[in-house]
Design a protein around this motif. Structure first.
Motif, PDB file in Angstrom:
ATOM      1  N   GLN A 881      42.672  39.876  50.592  1.00  0.00           N
ATOM      2  CA  GLN A 881      42.341  40.743  49.460  1.00  0.00           C
ATOM      3  C   GLN A 881      42.088  42.174  49.915  1.00  0.00           C
ATOM      4  OE1 GLN A 881      39.316  39.139  46.920  1.00  0.00           O
ATOM      5  NE2 GLN A 881      40.238  37.099  46.826  1.00  0.00           N
ATOM      6  N   THR A 882      41.390  42.313  51.027  1.00  0.00           N
ATOM      7  CA  THR A 882      41.122  43.652  51.566  1.00  0.00           C
ATOM      8  C   THR A 882      42.435  44.332  51.953  1.00  0.00           C
ATOM      9  OG1 THR A 882      39.001  42.863  52.423  1.00  0.00           O
ATOM     10  CG2 THR A 882      39.891  44.932  53.360  1.00  0.00           C
ATOM     11  N   GLU A 886      43.517  47.814  50.222  1.00  0.00           N
ATOM     12  CA  GLU A 886      43.466  49.029  51.045  1.00  0.00           C
ATOM     13  C   GLU A 886      44.830  49.428  51.629  1.00  0.00           C
ATOM     14  OE1 GLU A 886      40.436  48.530  53.972  1.00  0.00           O
ATOM     15  OE2 GLU A 886      38.805  48.452  52.487  1.00  0.00           O
ATOM     16  N   ASP A 930      37.421  45.683  41.958  1.00  0.00           N
ATOM     17  CA  ASP A 930      37.541  45.878  43.414  1.00  0.00           C
ATOM     18  C   ASP A 930      38.825  46.647  43.715  1.00  0.00           C
ATOM     19  OD1 ASP A 930      35.222  44.516  43.727  1.00  0.00           O
ATOM     20  OD2 ASP A 930      36.163  42.636  44.408  1.00  0.00           O
ATOM     21  N   ASN A 934      38.885  51.174  44.122  1.00  0.00           N
ATOM     22  CA  ASN A 934      39.434  51.662  45.402  1.00  0.00           C
ATOM     23  C   ASN A 934      40.709  52.470  45.182  1.00  0.00           C
ATOM     24  OD1 ASN A 934      39.281  51.235  48.561  1.00  0.00           O
ATOM     25  ND2 ASN A 934      41.415  51.006  47.974  1.00  0.00           N
TER      26      ASN A 934
END
Length: 987
Positions: A881-882, A886, A930, A934
């Motif tokens: 997920q990160t 990102e 989330d 971002n």
């Protein structure tokens, strides 16, 4: 000789005795003289006294160049001097009082042509404003005789070449000057010039025919733009026709006269005025000359005249609306057509006349509701005769075409191109006059069959080609029912054995033709025995030439596909007839012969498979037929494999080729058997194929390095996946293990394609297999493919680079197929997890940077599917997920589309952009704020996106209107790009 004359002789010397140094020095000296301010006087002085043609030509060339380059800077006196001097030369006069002066008109033609060019240059600059009397001044001098007449013609010809003729591209300013000169000539002197032409031809026609022909050729050039009445009148036309009609006059003169009449015929004008002109010509008086005068220059010219005349009449027929006038046009056209057809069949035709274009235009006039007239039907027959003659090969190429050597191949290619438009014309004729066309084809075939062997090869080939092409114009219904005399033609063709059937071209077109008319046989089963005989005897599969035999095998397979169950009663007969062919195909001798692309001979096995694979065939018979084929083929493979095991050495190419042939044969044979038949209704048949697969898989063990055999076995596995269905599973581990033994890019591509087939057919059922092979694939591919771009551009178009690019594309397809078939969990298996990071980085780089937008789109779609599968709570894949938030979101969904290379006007780019917007929607649905926080706070902030646009983006993303979201996001990206260019422009 003075130094200048010596230098000129040196620069023109071609004897080889003059050194390059001396030539260079002479050239420099001449250039120095040419640059002199008094160069015009120097040249004219030399032209008065020098008898050396090289000196004369150089001086005239100098004058020409000086006038073109320096005219505007010359003084009035110098212009007057040059004008007076060159005009005196052109009129056969001396420039000064010296009686011994040289006269340029006595020099060779190329010198006189150069003098003409100078005069045309003066006309360009000075007519009509400065030198308005140039043509009128010339005319009184024509009574000095042939030399001045010749020069006058050369000036007019040069004027046409340099300024007037529309056959050459012109600068706009030249077009303006050309129009000005023509307008002035029309007003001032054209009438006098035409009168002079008439007087000259009348005076010299019996004494100097060459001069007369030259005058007429000049006149021909001018007819297109002068008043037509000056030529088309009761004075000049009788003279032109007299010159054509009087026997004994030289061909050159008669041909020149016909060229002038053609120019009159071709004159642009209103259709009705044109018809009146053509009627007044009374052209019928020259029709008979075409055949009477044999093969001569005059006949060639007359042929151009009559074809041009016919073309103009055809235009009248098309464009005149008045009924009486249209009928008059048709009558004139009907009068000339027999001569035109004779010309088409017997004469050399000018390249400017297109036979097909003319005849197509004439056939188009017949497309009316009313039935064809008797004369039209006759003309249709003549058109068909012209087509037949035009498509006929020259007998001089017979042997070349039969063996198809280099010369034969070139002639075959040339004829194929030449025939294209002619056969389109044939189909047009077939539509307007089907009965006449069919009768013509029947008569052509009958005539060809009856002619002697040494002349009928080309006749038969042409007749068959006509019948083949005619089939394209028939509707399916007409083909099935056998409209017209097709009911007679097709059986006649099927039962015919031509004396020249051994010829390659004849045999091939014969087979193609009977295949084209198979739908007739489909409805008329009584002719099936004739079809089988044609394919199975020496006209087809048993033909002496391999290329014919292979083509026959392919066409027979197509026939079997069409007739299918109607052939069941003939299976025994067919198999008996093909027994020797089947044995020959898998023999060492046959395997060593060069394969011929797709027509490699294996189609005979596909035909047999289609025949015996039908459920109409009783099981017992089906098993017997299949066993009689598979058993000896498998035994052959086992014998060859056993021999290789014993020898344990390099295998001969012939053995490899032999095994290759057998695999191809079995593969082709299996195409006739459906999955339902071999797995459900008749599993005993499926067992035979499983046993065969077992045998062929041994080839991968015994010949692990032979790429051709590996690819053929792989192709057979592909076939067995489709034929055996899930019952192939027990054989896959062994097969895949052997195929994975090689790690070359080309081998891996084939392996991945096989896996893609398995996934698409069996979906999650192959998960266990994939969990075993994917780690091996990952280890190989991630060590082969670069993490960034594969080199491209100059010097990178190598076989190695192309193989890497193909592997990369196939690997992405493989990942895409896995992801979209619910197999993403394979990437997470214990053995595969070690390659997860490499896969993610590769997919990320490609989705952002790959030059092929289709590949980028596939990678984005893979991410979308993985996000749907893995972005769950609790987190299914730690760190994924990160990575998505990102790395993928900002790099692919924002930065890559901000690049100017992302061109929204391109269809593939728009398609990719749609997937990128969808990815954002999926990320928001799966990851919520989330992702959004971002993406907006970091991505948009880095791109300097205004707050109000960022807020509007969030609103659009949270809504349900994907079309509106996509449109807004494209606008947002374009605005951000504009801001990056330095100007702040937002909606």
């Amino acid at each position: 000789m003075d130094d200048l004359e010596k230098a000129i002789l040196i620069i023109f010397d071609e004897s080889g005795t003059v050194t390059s140094v001396l030539k260079s020095q002479a050239g420099a000296f001449c250039q120095q003289i040419k640059d002199s301010p008094s160069i015009c006087s120097i040249c004219i002085e030399r032209l008065c006294f020098s008898k050396l043609v090289q000196v004369q030509f150089w001086c005239l060339q100098c004058l020409h160049e000086v006038l073109r380059a320096r005219y505007s800077g010359m003084s009035t006196e110098e212009k007057n001097f040059v004008r007076k001097s060159v005009f005196s030369m052109a009129c056969y006069e001396t420039i000064d009082s010296n009686a011994n002066s040289v006269k340029v008109l006595d020099s060779p033609p190329y010198v006189r042509n150069k003098l003409a060019q100078i005069l045309v240059t003066l006309i360009y600059y000075e007519y009509p404003e400065v030198w308005s009397s140039v043509f009128l001044d010339f005319i009184p001098n024509l009574n000095k005789g042939g030399a001045v007449i010749d020069m006058f013609c050369r000036v007019l010809n040069a004027l046409d070449d340099e300024l007037i003729s529309q056959d050459y591209p012109r600068a706009p300013e030249e077009g303006v000057i050309s129009g000005k000169i023509k307008d002035a000539m029309r007003l001032q002197c054209v009438g006098q010039i035409v009168h002079a032409w008439y007087d000259i031809v009348s005076l010299y026609k019996n004494s100097d025919s060459e001069l007369c022909a030259f005058v007429l050729d000049t006149m021909r050039r001018y007819i297109s733009w002068i008043e037509i009445g000056l030529i088309a009148n009761n004075t000049f036309l009788p003279l032109l026709f007299e010159l054509m009609l009087v026997e004994g006059l030289p061909d050159q003169l008669r041909c020149a006269a016909s060229g002038c009449v053609l120019a009159v015929v071709s004159k642009r004008m209103d259709p009705q005025a044109k018809l009146t002109l053509l009627q007044n010509l009374q052209m019928s008086r020259v029709f008979g000359l075409v055949a009477a005068d044999g093969d001569s220059e005059f006949v060639s010219g007359l042929a151009s005249l009559l074809t041009g005349y016919a073309s103009e009449l055809l235009d009248c027929v098309k464009n005149i609306k008045n009924g009486d006038l249209k009928r008059a046009s048709v009558d004139l056209l009907n009068e000339v057509l027999p001569s035109v057809f004779y010309i088409m069949q017997n004469c050399e035709i000018d390249t400017t006349f297109s036979i097909v274009q003319f005849l197509s235009g004439y056939v188009a006039t017949m497309k009316t509701p009313s039935p064809l007239t008797e004369s039209q039907l006759y003309h249709v027959g003549q058109i068909l005769e012209v087509i037949r003659m035009q498509i006929r090969y020259d007998p001089m190429y017979r042997d070349n075409l039969d063996v198809l050597d280099k010369v034969g191949k070139e002639e075959e290619d040339r004829m194929a191109e030449h025939r294209k438009d002619l056969l389109v014309l044939l189909r047009s004729v077939g539509r307007v006059a089907p009965d006449v066309t069919q009768i013509f084809i029947r008569n052509s075939l009958s005539s060809a069959v009856g002619s002697s062997l040494d002349v009928n090869v080309e006749e038969v080939e042409a007749a068959l080609s006509l019948f083949y092409a005619y089939g394209e114009s028939l509707s399916e219904e007409a083909m099935k029912t056998g409209s017209g005399i097709l009911r007679e033609l097709v059986p006649m063709l099927l039962s015919t054995k031509f004396p020249c059937h051994s010829n390659r071209r004849v045999a091939l077109v014969y087979l193609d033709t009977i295949t084209r008319y198979m739908k007739f046989v489909l409805e008329n089963n009584q002719y099936i025995p004739l079809v089988l005989a044609a394919f199975l005897d020496d006209r087809g599969i048993h033909h002496s030439k391999v290329k014919v035999s292979r083509r026959a095998s392919y066409l027979f397979m197509r026939v079997v596909k069409l007739l299918k169950s109607k052939l069941v009663p003939f299976i025994e007969t067919i198999l008996q007839s093909l027994h020797d062919t089947v044995s020959q195909f898998t023999s060492m001798d046959y395997a060593s012969k060069e394969l011929s692309g797709s027509e490699d001979g294996s189609h005979i096995f596909e035909a047999i498979g289609l025949l015996i694979g039908m459920e109409d065939v009783p099981l017992e018979k089906q098993s017997e037929y299949l066993s009689s084929l598979l058993t000896p083929l498998c035994q052959q493979v086992e014998i060859l494999i056993a021999g290789s095991r014993i020898q344990n050495s390099e295998d001969s190419p012939s053995k490899v080729a032999n095994i290759q042939q057998i695999i191809m044969a079995i593969n082709a044979l299996s195409k006739g058997f459906s999955e339902r038949l071999v797995t459900a209704s008749r599993p005993a048949i499926g067992l035979m194929f499983k046993q065969t697969l077992d045998v062929l898989l041994q080839i991968l063990i015994i010949f692990p390095k032979v790429e051709t055999l590996r690819s053929k076995v792989t192709a057979f596995i592909h076939r067995m996946v489709e034929t055996l269905g899930s019952s192939v599973f027990p054989y896959l581990p062994k097969a895949l293990e052997q195929l994975l033994a090689e790690s070359e890019p080309k081998e891996l591509v084939g392996f991945l394609v096989l896996l893609n087939q398995l996934i698409c057919k069996f979906s999650t059922s192959v998960q266990d297999i994939l969990e075993n092979v994917y780690p091996v694939i990952g280890g190989r591919i991630f060590s082969i493919l670069p993490r960034d771009t594969i080199p491209s551009g100059p010097g990178s178009n190598t076989e190695e680079i192309r193989e890497l690019q193909e592997l990369q594309r196939t690997f992405y397809t493989f990942l895409h197929v896995m992801a979209t078939h619910d197999l993403s969990s394979v990437f997470l298996s214990p053995k595969s997890q070690g390659y997860l990071d490499s896969m993610m980085q590769l997919l990320l780089f490609t989705s952002c940077n790959h030059k092929d937008l289709v590949v980028r789109k596939a990678c984005v779609q893979i991410f979308i599917r993985l996000i749907k599968d893995w972005c769950t709570r609790p987190e299914k894949v730690p760190g994924f997920q990160t990575f998505v938030i990102e790395a993928f979101a900002t790099n692919c969904c924002l930065y890559s589309v901000l690049d100017k290379s992302f061109e929204f006007r391109d269809a593939n780019t728009v398609s990719l952009f749609g997937e990128i917007v969808l990815a954002q929607k999926v990320m928001y649905e799966k990851l919520g704020n989330d992702f959004l926080i971002n993406f907006v706070s970091k991505g948009f902030l880095a791109a300097h996106c205004p707050q109000e646009l960022a807020e509007e983006y969030c609103q659009k993303l949270q809504g349900n209107d994907m079309k509106s979201l996509k449109s807004f996001y494209q606008s947002l990206i374009e605005n951000l790009r504009t801001q990056q260019n330095g100007s702040l422009v937002f909606r």
